[in-house]
Design an enzyme around this catalytic site. Structure first.
Site, short mmCIF file in Angstrom:
data_model
loop_
_atom_site.label_atom_id
_atom_site.label_comp_id
_atom_site.label_asym_id
_atom_site.label_seq_id
_atom_site.Cartn_x
_atom_site.Cartn_y
_atom_site.Cartn_z
CB THR A 159 6.94 -0.41 -5.63
OG1 THR A 159 6.85 -0.28 -4.22
CG2 THR A 159 7.46 -1.79 -5.95
CG ASP A 176 7.83 4.90 0.04
OD1 ASP A 176 8.38 3.80 0.05
OD2 ASP A 176 6.63 5.08 0.38
CB SER A 177 3.28 6.96 -2.60
OG SER A 177 2.73 5.89 -1.90
CB SER A 178 4.66 6.61 3.01
OG SER A 178 5.73 5.88 2.55
CB THR A 200 0.57 0.75 -4.23
OG1 THR A 200 1.49 0.24 -3.27
CG2 THR A 200 0.89 0.21 -5.60
CG ASP A 201 2.44 2.27 0.72
OD1 ASP A 201 1.89 1.18 0.47
OD2 ASP A 201 3.60 2.36 1.17
CB THR A 215 -9.85 2.08 -0.92
OG1 THR A 215 -9.18 2.26 0.31
CG2 THR A 215 -10.61 0.77 -0.90
CB CYS A 226 -17.91 -0.96 6.23
SG CYS A 226 -18.57 -1.41 7.83
#
Ligand code: ASP
Length: 336
Positions: A13, A58-60, A90-91, A161, A273
């Site tokens: 982005t 795009d990092s995906s 960021t993904d 994360t 978690c």
């Protein structure tokens, strides 16, 4: 002498432009956008060079191939720069940060990975501060490991994360304190910053190992996963409930884990978690996992566990060695 930092722009982005089909990375655009940020040429900033990857992603769309390209670029330029800033989407930023932390063995310079939620091309972009602060931290050289900077917090890369798809404070490291908090000044948390050893930097490229992540859920039918777990995957991260619990005491899963282990697969138990640790055997519902041959991911993130599996398999280790290293802290990715 002024410090020198290499900025590696991978896509994401921060350097994207609006297009008819949504934001997309555009060749040459980031260089143009940052040439309009006067702070970047202030005498208080380190000197920097920009390297743009081709294609920008795009990092995906990041894969092991791109992790290797980024890692190699740092390795080949290591002696020429005091630090490195990786601009990334960021993904999957936390995956790349984790992978780099394993691939760059003996790292003793800052590698700061950052990006933004709002592109530099838009007003209110968070990219400007993320880039400027990352450059300062990379030039300063206090943190000599792979770290992720975002919205005032410097986190250990393999502990971070992505927590939010739209908050500007998008990252956290629930199981490890920030390496630094940035307000009026950069406050380093010296007690937790890793110290580089005497070892020279080496670069371990990753191989395209078949790795899978299986998230358990109420009513999961383990039999549906049997063939991929036993025949197709070399490494599996099992995202369990809480401290490592699985439905039905693992009755249906245990024979599959035993078979998978016998065929050379490694099964690592992580938690769904974000905070806390897996303790196999704490509850009856997890004891059987251990007996069947699964290893505990303790308080590792899934991102770190995936990257660590790629790394250990790429070293060509035996199954028993991989099992034992998975439960040991190698780069600060898990608590001792
Ligand atoms: N999809 C984008 C990417 O990961 C999101 C971002 O950069 O924030 O490349």
């Amino acid at each position: 002498m002024n410090k020198k930092v290499l900025i590696i722009y991978t896509g994401g982005t921060i350097g994207m432009k609006r297009s008819d089909s949504g934001f997309a990375p555009t060749k040459g655009y980031l260089a143009e956008a940052i040439s309009h940020i006067p702070d970047l040429s202030s005498p208080s900033m380190p000197e920097w060079d920009l390297f743009e990857m081709d294609p920008l992603l795009d990092s995906s769309d990041m894969t092991v191939k791109e992790w290797n390209l980024i890692g190699r670029k740092i390795y080949e330029n290591y002696h020429l720069y005091d630090g490195f800033v990786i601009l990334h989407g960021t993904d999957t930023m936390a995956y790349t940060a984790s992978a780099l932390s394993f691939m760059l063995k003996g790292l003793d310079k800052p590698v700061i990975i950052t990006g933004s939620q709002i592109p530099l091309s838009e007003i209110r972009s968070d990219g400007r501060d993320n880039l400027i602060t990352s450059l300062l931290i990379a030039g300063e050289g206090v943190v000599r490991e792979v770290a992720l900077y975002f919205s005032g917090k410097l986190l250990r890369g393999n502990r971070a994360t992505k927590m939010s798809a739209d908050d500007l404070v998008a990252f956290a490291s629930p199981n490890f304190p920030p390496l630094a908090e940035v307000g009026i000044t950069v406050k380093y948390n010296y007690a937790v910053i890793r110290r580089g050893g005497d070892e020279a930097l080496s670069f371990v490229p990753l191989s395209e190992i078949p790795i899978g992540v299986i998230k358990v859920f109420p009513g999961i039918q383990f039999s549906l996963f049997e063939s991929i777990m036993t025949d197709k995957l070399s490494g599996i991260v099992l995202e369990t409930f809480g401290a490592g619990n699985i439905p039905g005491g693992g009755g249906k899963l245990i024979p599959i884990i035993k078979k998978a282990f016998a065929s050379g697969s490694i099964i690592v138990v992580c938690s769904q978690c974000p905070g806390g640790t897996v303790t196999l055997g704490a509850y009856k519902t997890s004891s059987s996992l251990k007996e069947a041959g699964a290893v505990s991911g303790k308080d590792m993130t899934t991102e770190a566990a995936v990257a660590k599996l790629y790394y250990l398999f790429s070293l060509g280790l035996s199954g028993d060695e991989i099992k034992s290293y998975m439960e040991k802290n190698l780069r600060g990715e898990m608590s001792e």
